[in-house]
Design a protein around this motif. Structure first.
Motif, PDB file in Angstrom:
ATOM      1  N   GLN A   9      53.560  31.029  38.976  1.00 22.67           N
ATOM      2  CA  GLN A   9      53.488  30.162  40.143  1.00 22.67           C
ATOM      3  C   GLN A   9      53.009  28.821  39.636  1.00 22.67           C
ATOM      4  O   GLN A   9      51.855  28.647  39.312  1.00 22.67           O
ATOM      5  N   GLY A  10      53.879  27.900  39.523  1.00 24.86           N
ATOM      6  CA  GLY A  10      53.469  26.589  39.057  1.00 24.86           C
ATOM      7  C   GLY A  10      54.551  25.913  38.259  1.00 24.86           C
ATOM      8  O   GLY A  10      55.743  26.133  38.479  1.00 24.86           O
ATOM      9  N   ALA A  11      54.146  25.086  37.308  1.00 29.25           N
ATOM     10  CA  ALA A  11      55.086  24.285  36.536  1.00 29.25           C
ATOM     11  C   ALA A  11      55.979  25.135  35.642  1.00 29.25           C
ATOM     12  O   ALA A  11      57.103  24.744  35.351  1.00 29.25           O
ATOM     13  N   THR A  12      55.506  26.290  35.215  1.00 32.96           N
ATOM     14  CA  THR A  12      56.300  27.123  34.315  1.00 32.96           C
ATOM     15  C   THR A  12      57.012  28.250  35.051  1.00 32.96           C
ATOM     16  O   THR A  12      57.429  29.226  34.447  1.00 32.96           O
ATOM     17  N   SER A  13      57.171  28.130  36.348  1.00 35.67           N
ATOM     18  CA  SER A  13      57.772  29.185  37.153  1.00 35.67           C
ATOM     19  C   SER A  13      59.236  29.396  36.799  1.00 35.67           C
ATOM     20  O   SER A  13      60.025  28.463  36.736  1.00 35.67           O
ATOM     21  N   LEU A  14      59.618  30.636  36.543  1.00 41.10           N
ATOM     22  CA  LEU A  14      61.001  30.978  36.251  1.00 41.10           C
ATOM     23  C   LEU A  14      61.768  31.367  37.506  1.00 41.10           C
ATOM     24  O   LEU A  14      62.974  31.190  37.587  1.00 41.10           O
ATOM     25  N   ILE A  15      61.068  31.932  38.475  1.00 45.15           N
ATOM     26  CA  ILE A  15      61.697  32.399  39.711  1.00 45.15           C
ATOM     27  C   ILE A  15      61.144  31.574  40.861  1.00 45.15           C
ATOM     28  O   ILE A  15      59.933  31.506  41.066  1.00 45.15           O
ATOM     29  N   SER A  16      62.033  30.954  41.626  1.00 44.14           N
ATOM     30  CA  SER A  16      61.568  30.109  42.730  1.00 44.14           C
ATOM     31  C   SER A  16      61.091  30.977  43.899  1.00 44.14           C
ATOM     32  O   SER A  16      61.467  32.139  44.029  1.00 44.14           O
ATOM     33  N   GLY A  17      60.270  30.384  44.732  1.00 43.76           N
ATOM     34  CA  GLY A  17      59.730  31.107  45.883  1.00 43.76           C
ATOM     35  C   GLY A  17      58.410  31.765  45.554  1.00 43.76           C
ATOM     36  O   GLY A  17      57.850  31.590  44.475  1.00 43.76           O
ATOM     37  N   GLU A  18      57.917  32.535  46.504  1.00 42.67           N
ATOM     38  CA  GLU A  18      56.618  33.193  46.323  1.00 42.67           C
ATOM     39  C   GLU A  18      56.717  34.706  46.275  1.00 42.67           C
ATOM     40  O   GLU A  18      55.721  35.395  46.436  1.00 42.67           O
ATOM     41  N   SER A  19      57.901  35.243  46.059  1.00 43.55           N
ATOM     42  CA  SER A  19      58.050  36.703  46.055  1.00 43.55           C
ATOM     43  C   SER A  19      57.284  37.352  44.894  1.00 43.55           C
ATOM     44  O   SER A  19      56.614  38.361  45.087  1.00 43.55           O
TER      45      SER A  19
END
Length: 71
Positions: A44-54
């Protein structure tokens, strides 16, 4: 009746595994654990690979258990 008819047990020699047999599995599980720590701690943040909050919702309690801040 101090004597028994059963023969004395011979102690077994310890089983030795060669490092070449263990190394591929150690590398595999090491990479698997790094991926798990990434998804629990940093997904969750700048290095997120998957968008959203799932992903965040699935690992939310694990984040707190491991001491990662998330809100």
């Amino acid at each position: 009746m101090a004597q028994s008819a059963a023969p004395a047990a011979i102690p077994a020699a310890p089983l030795t595994l060669p490092l070449k047999a263990i190394a591929p599995w150690a590398v595999f599980f090491g990479i698997l654990m790094l991926a798990l720590i990434y998804f629990v701690g940093a997904e969750q943040g700048a290095t997120s690979l998957i968008s959203g909050e799932s992903v965040h919702e699935w690992v939310h309690d694990g984040r707190h258990l491991l001491g990662f801040p998330c809100h």
